[in-house]
Write a protein that holds these residues in place. Structure first.
Motif, PDB file in Angstrom:
ATOM      1  N   TRP A 185       3.361 -16.848  26.885  1.00 28.70           N
ATOM      2  CA  TRP A 185       4.701 -15.699  26.201  1.00 28.70           C
ATOM      3  C   TRP A 185       3.837 -15.152  27.396  1.00 28.70           C
ATOM      4  O   TRP A 185       2.806 -14.555  27.341  1.00 28.70           O
ATOM      5  CB  TRP A 185       4.723 -15.347  25.052  1.00 28.70           C
ATOM      6  N   GLU A 188       4.825 -10.930  29.023  1.00 24.18           N
ATOM      7  CA  GLU A 188       5.055  -9.808  28.536  1.00 24.18           C
ATOM      8  C   GLU A 188       4.216  -8.456  29.078  1.00 24.18           C
ATOM      9  O   GLU A 188       2.777  -8.343  28.657  1.00 24.18           O
ATOM     10  CB  GLU A 188       5.470  -8.810  27.083  1.00 24.18           C
ATOM     11  N   ILE A 200       3.093  -4.436  28.469  1.00 26.44           N
ATOM     12  CA  ILE A 200       2.152  -3.916  27.419  1.00 26.44           C
ATOM     13  C   ILE A 200       2.002  -2.236  27.491  1.00 26.44           C
ATOM     14  O   ILE A 200       1.731  -1.554  27.639  1.00 26.44           O
ATOM     15  CB  ILE A 200       1.619  -4.768  26.214  1.00 26.44           C
ATOM     16  N   HIS A 222      -1.861  -2.320  19.529  1.00 27.82           N
ATOM     17  CA  HIS A 222      -0.594  -2.846  20.350  1.00 27.82           C
ATOM     18  C   HIS A 222      -0.560  -3.602  20.871  1.00 27.82           C
ATOM     19  O   HIS A 222       0.459  -4.263  20.832  1.00 27.82           O
ATOM     20  CB  HIS A 222      -1.362  -1.322  21.566  1.00 27.82           C
ATOM     21  N   GLU A 247       1.300  -5.562  18.290  1.00 25.65           N
ATOM     22  CA  GLU A 247       2.760  -5.612  18.681  1.00 25.65           C
ATOM     23  C   GLU A 247       3.031  -6.787  19.332  1.00 25.65           C
ATOM     24  O   GLU A 247       3.967  -7.242  18.860  1.00 25.65           O
ATOM     25  CB  GLU A 247       2.597  -3.979  18.447  1.00 25.65           C
ATOM     26  N   GLY A 248       2.529  -6.214  20.567  1.00 21.71           N
ATOM     27  CA  GLY A 248       3.289  -8.021  21.870  1.00 21.71           C
ATOM     28  C   GLY A 248       2.912  -8.859  21.245  1.00 21.71           C
ATOM     29  O   GLY A 248       3.896 -10.091  21.303  1.00 21.71           O
ATOM     30  N   SER A 301       3.062 -10.120  18.178  1.00 21.10           N
ATOM     31  CA  SER A 301       4.173 -10.553  16.644  1.00 21.10           C
ATOM     32  C   SER A 301       5.828 -10.218  16.754  1.00 21.10           C
ATOM     33  O   SER A 301       6.428 -11.106  17.115  1.00 21.10           O
ATOM     34  CB  SER A 301       3.913  -8.694  16.415  1.00 21.10           C
ATOM     35  N   ARG A 302       5.449  -9.922  18.577  1.00 20.80           N
ATOM     36  CA  ARG A 302       7.164  -9.518  18.914  1.00 20.80           C
ATOM     37  C   ARG A 302       7.133 -11.107  19.456  1.00 20.80           C
ATOM     38  O   ARG A 302       8.405 -11.362  19.869  1.00 20.80           O
ATOM     39  CB  ARG A 302       7.422  -8.749  20.657  1.00 20.80           C
ATOM     40  N   TYR A 303       6.496 -12.050  19.740  1.00 21.37           N
ATOM     41  CA  TYR A 303       6.071 -13.544  20.602  1.00 21.37           C
ATOM     42  C   TYR A 303       6.532 -14.423  19.529  1.00 21.37           C
ATOM     43  O   TYR A 303       7.628 -15.326  18.976  1.00 21.37           O
ATOM     44  CB  TYR A 303       5.536 -13.456  21.354  1.00 21.37           C
ATOM     45  N   ARG A 316       7.279 -13.285  16.508  1.00 20.43           N
ATOM     46  CA  ARG A 316       8.733 -13.580  15.118  1.00 20.43           C
ATOM     47  C   ARG A 316       9.737 -13.308  15.903  1.00 20.43           C
ATOM     48  O   ARG A 316      10.837 -14.342  15.160  1.00 20.43           O
ATOM     49  CB  ARG A 316       8.348 -12.173  14.949  1.00 20.43           C
ATOM     50  N   ASN A 317      10.011 -12.770  16.916  1.00 22.95           N
ATOM     51  CA  ASN A 317      11.305 -12.940  17.632  1.00 22.95           C
ATOM     52  C   ASN A 317      11.824 -14.247  18.235  1.00 22.95           C
ATOM     53  O   ASN A 317      13.223 -14.336  18.089  1.00 22.95           O
ATOM     54  CB  ASN A 317      11.382 -11.553  18.727  1.00 22.95           C
ATOM     55  N   HIS A 318      10.708 -14.492  19.163  1.00 23.43           N
ATOM     56  CA  HIS A 318      10.757 -15.705  20.131  1.00 23.43           C
ATOM     57  C   HIS A 318      10.564 -17.600  19.457  1.00 23.43           C
ATOM     58  O   HIS A 318      11.375 -18.663  19.695  1.00 23.43           O
ATOM     59  CB  HIS A 318       9.924 -16.038  20.795  1.00 23.43           C
TER      60      HIS A 318
END
Length: 204
Positions: A11, A13, A15, A59, A62-63, A65-67, A69-71
């Motif tokens: 991942w 990103e 941020i 901070h 959250e990055g 978790s996005r990876y 949970r969402n991906h």
């Protein structure tokens, strides 16, 4: 159509870098120097460095978790925890050789200060990931594609967050800049009761 089956998920990103982060790692954090085993670098004495700055920890979390949970679609019943974190400081010429992280599920690197000549982040296939060709029989190729690649590199920018499986071999190439390269490395583990859907439930 080319189907690249069973990819290794890395991942990336950006941020951003919150105000005060650079001054924190540059002026407040205490470091110990390491210069053996293929490494020349300084690392923070505190291996729970994100706990010192809860806003920065949130901070980064959250990055992550996005990876996850969402991906990767990690289920809500699985608790995600950053279990270790430390600042890595590379002066000019410093580097970290190929390594993996133990006792973690995912690992990550968050870049605070870096320049185009600060050295790339390099991932290596090793024998764990065969993709198209076995190491014992490797035809010549005319270009780079994921299906045949042995290495993959990134040129990190300030604010870049990378998260990857902890067993993935990686290294930081030598810093060629006169300015320091600062990043925070961290490890992620999971907690809770997992494996229910697979019939081999365990509580961590």
């Amino acid at each position: 159509m080319l189907h690249e089956l069973f990819p290794v998920p890395v991942w990336e990103e950006n941020i951003g870098v919150p105000d005060g982060t650079l001054s924190f790692v540059d002026e407040i954090v205490k470091y110990e120097r390491m210069g053996a085993y293929g490494n020349t670098k300084s690392i923070s004495c505190n291996k729970q460095i994100l706990k010192e700055v809860p806003e920065l920890e949130n901070h980064v979390f959250e990055g992550v978790s996005r990876y996850l949970r969402n991906h990767l679609l990690v289920a809500p019943n699985v608790t995600i925890e950053i279990v270790r974190s430390w600042v890595v400081l590379h002066y000019k010429g410093d580097y970290s050789d190929f390594h993996t992280h133990t006792n973690a599920v995912w690992s990550g690197i968050y870049y605070i200060q870096t320049e185009p000549n600060s050295g790339d982040l390099l991932f290596d296939k090793t024998g764990l990931y065969q993709n198209c060709f076995l190491q014992v029989l490797e035809p010549d190729t005319l270009g780079y594609i994921n299906a045949t690649a042995k290495h993959h590199r990134f040129q990190p920018k300030p604010g870049d967050l990378f998260v990857f499986p902890s067993q993935l071999m990686h290294k930081a190439e030598p810093n060629q800049s006169t300015n320091c390269r600062y990043c925070i490395a961290f490890d992620v583990f999971i907690r809770g009761t997992i494996g229910t859907r697979h019939g081999n439930e365990v509580t961590l």
